[in-house]
Design a protein around this motif. Structure first.
Motif, PDB file in Angstrom:
ATOM      1  N   VAL A 191       0.844  -1.202   0.000  1.00  0.00           N
ATOM      2  CA  VAL A 191       0.000   0.000   0.000  1.00  0.00           C
ATOM      3  C   VAL A 191       0.878   1.251   0.000  1.00  0.00           C
ATOM      4  CG1 VAL A 191      -1.653   1.344   1.378  1.00  0.00           C
ATOM      5  CG2 VAL A 191      -2.032  -1.106   0.995  1.00  0.00           C
ATOM      6  N   ILE A 192       1.944   1.243   0.792  1.00  0.00           N
ATOM      7  CA  ILE A 192       2.850   2.397   0.776  1.00  0.00           C
ATOM      8  C   ILE A 192       3.442   2.574  -0.616  1.00  0.00           C
ATOM      9  CG2 ILE A 192       5.052   3.311   1.618  1.00  0.00           C
ATOM     10  CD1 ILE A 192       4.359   2.055   4.364  1.00  0.00           C
ATOM     11  N   GLU A 193       3.976   1.487  -1.166  1.00  0.00           N
ATOM     12  CA  GLU A 193       4.687   1.581  -2.444  1.00  0.00           C
ATOM     13  C   GLU A 193       3.767   1.905  -3.626  1.00  0.00           C
ATOM     14  OE1 GLU A 193       8.354  -0.680  -4.625  1.00  0.00           O
ATOM     15  OE2 GLU A 193       6.902  -1.962  -3.579  1.00  0.00           O
ATOM     16  N   HIS A 194       2.580   1.315  -3.656  1.00  0.00           N
ATOM     17  CA  HIS A 194       1.751   1.417  -4.853  1.00  0.00           C
ATOM     18  C   HIS A 194       0.574   2.383  -4.736  1.00  0.00           C
ATOM     19  CE1 HIS A 194       4.124  -1.782  -6.504  1.00  0.00           C
ATOM     20  NE2 HIS A 194       3.848  -2.537  -5.452  1.00  0.00           N
ATOM     21  N   ASP A 195       0.170   2.734  -3.521  1.00  0.00           N
ATOM     22  CA  ASP A 195      -0.986   3.613  -3.351  1.00  0.00           C
ATOM     23  C   ASP A 195      -0.615   4.979  -2.767  1.00  0.00           C
ATOM     24  OD1 ASP A 195      -3.190   1.754  -4.176  1.00  0.00           O
ATOM     25  OD2 ASP A 195      -2.373   0.577  -2.516  1.00  0.00           O
TER      26      ASP A 195
ATOM     27  N   LEU B  44      -7.857  -6.675   4.372  1.00  0.00           N
ATOM     28  CA  LEU B  44      -6.744  -5.778   4.071  1.00  0.00           C
ATOM     29  C   LEU B  44      -6.942  -4.971   2.781  1.00  0.00           C
ATOM     30  CD1 LEU B  44      -3.689  -7.980   5.122  1.00  0.00           C
ATOM     31  CD2 LEU B  44      -5.014  -6.354   6.502  1.00  0.00           C
ATOM     32  N   SER B  45      -8.203  -4.808   2.370  1.00  0.00           N
ATOM     33  CA  SER B  45      -8.484  -3.987   1.190  1.00  0.00           C
ATOM     34  C   SER B  45      -8.347  -2.510   1.552  1.00  0.00           C
ATOM     35  CB  SER B  45      -9.872  -4.287   0.640  1.00  0.00           C
ATOM     36  OG  SER B  45     -10.875  -3.975   1.594  1.00  0.00           O
ATOM     37  N   LEU B  46      -7.960  -1.736   0.569  1.00  0.00           N
ATOM     38  CA  LEU B  46      -7.739  -0.306   0.762  1.00  0.00           C
ATOM     39  C   LEU B  46      -9.070   0.433   0.798  1.00  0.00           C
ATOM     40  CD1 LEU B  46      -5.604   1.998   0.875  1.00  0.00           C
ATOM     41  CD2 LEU B  46      -5.839   2.129  -1.617  1.00  0.00           C
ATOM     42  N   VAL B  47      -9.233   1.290   1.786  1.00  0.00           N
ATOM     43  CA  VAL B  47     -10.412   2.146   1.886  1.00  0.00           C
ATOM     44  C   VAL B  47     -10.085   3.512   1.284  1.00  0.00           C
ATOM     45  CG1 VAL B  47     -12.042   3.273   3.475  1.00  0.00           C
ATOM     46  CG2 VAL B  47     -11.268   0.934   3.928  1.00  0.00           C
ATOM     47  N   VAL B  48      -8.958   4.091   1.702  1.00  0.00           N
ATOM     48  CA  VAL B  48      -8.539   5.395   1.187  1.00  0.00           C
ATOM     49  C   VAL B  48      -7.040   5.561   1.434  1.00  0.00           C
ATOM     50  CG1 VAL B  48      -9.070   6.654   3.345  1.00  0.00           C
ATOM     51  CG2 VAL B  48      -9.091   7.887   1.162  1.00  0.00           C
ATOM     52  N   ALA B  49      -6.385   6.266   0.519  1.00  0.00           N
ATOM     53  CA  ALA B  49      -4.977   6.638   0.693  1.00  0.00           C
ATOM     54  C   ALA B  49      -4.879   8.124   0.374  1.00  0.00           C
ATOM     55  CB  ALA B  49      -4.082   5.835  -0.239  1.00  0.00           C
ATOM     56  N   GLU B  50      -3.985   8.796   1.057  1.00  0.00           N
ATOM     57  CA  GLU B  50      -3.782  10.231   0.824  1.00  0.00           C
ATOM     58  C   GLU B  50      -2.355  10.591   1.184  1.00  0.00           C
ATOM     59  OE1 GLU B  50      -4.462  12.925  -0.539  1.00  0.00           O
ATOM     60  OE2 GLU B  50      -6.445  12.441  -1.280  1.00  0.00           O
ATOM     61  N   THR B  51      -2.066  11.871   1.003  1.00  0.00           N
ATOM     62  CA  THR B  51      -0.748  12.388   1.291  1.00  0.00           C
ATOM     63  C   THR B  51      -0.877  13.772   1.900  1.00  0.00           C
ATOM     64  OG1 THR B  51       1.492  12.603   0.374  1.00  0.00           O
ATOM     65  CG2 THR B  51      -0.322  13.478  -0.961  1.00  0.00           C
TER      66      THR B  51
END
Length: 192
Positions: free
Chosen positions: A10-14, A40-47
């Motif tokens: 998730v860190i590397e690809h999202d 372990l599905s992604l709900v949201v990623a941000e920065t």
């Protein structure tokens, strides 16, 4: 797939692609994601989006986006992932949002030493009187976990692959940190 492997993916690809765009705009290198515990599905990623608002640290901006979603899972059913050990503001936000956990890749000391962003530790010391790592990683609200500990806890050969992936991620963050540091004089972020 182990928890360590999924979080690193998730860190590397999202998160990293979002962070690369954020740093190119002048933001810091911090990001976060929220995943479901069940699969372990992604709900949201941000920065980080401090150029818009100095409070939009990677973790807080992720929480903002999470709460903007229409239907969302209960935070007790979720994993909070942070690229960097959360600052006191972000730890408080994670707590107030009701998460019972968070995982991080880089430590506070990494933020200070490798990324030349020492503010987390200065605030921890000057405001709260705590040394690095002085907060309670296991408490009545949540348990925090360093990804490095998860990686080292995995069995070989997965551990070897996870170490290699961790090194790849660190190399990208080193490059992004250099880019941020070289351009931070042009942004209006307090505590940059």
């Amino acid at each position: 797939m182990s928890l360590a492997a999924r979080l690193l993916n998730v860190i590397e690809h999202d998160i990293l692609p979002l962070t690369e765009a954020g740093v190119a705009a002048g933001n810091k290198v911090f990001g976060a994601a929220i995943l479901r515990k069940s699969d372990l599905s992604l709900v949201v990623a941000e920065t980080n989006n401090e150029l818009e608002n100095p409070l939009w640290h990677g973790e807080v901006h992720t929480l903002k986006r999470f709460y903007e979603m229409g239907e969302k899972p209960d935070t007790k059913d979720l994993i909070f992932l942070s690229t960097h050990e959360p600052c006191t503001m972000c730890m408080s936000a994670i707590t107030w949002a009701g998460f019972d956990n968070f995982y991080y890749f880089f430590s506070h000391e990494d933020s200070r030493d490798a990324f030349a962003i020492p503010h987390d530790l200065k605030i921890l010391k000057d405001v709260f009187g705590l040394e690095p790592g002085g907060y309670r990683r296991q408490n009545g609200f949540w348990h925090s976990h360093a990804l490095a500990d998860l990686v080292e806890g995995d069995e070989d050969p997965e551990r070897t692959a996870l170490r290699e992936q961790s090194a790849r991620i660190r190399a990208v963050y080193d490059r992004l940190s250099d880019a941020y540091q070289s351009g931070k004089g042009d942004n209006a972020i307090p505590l940059s």
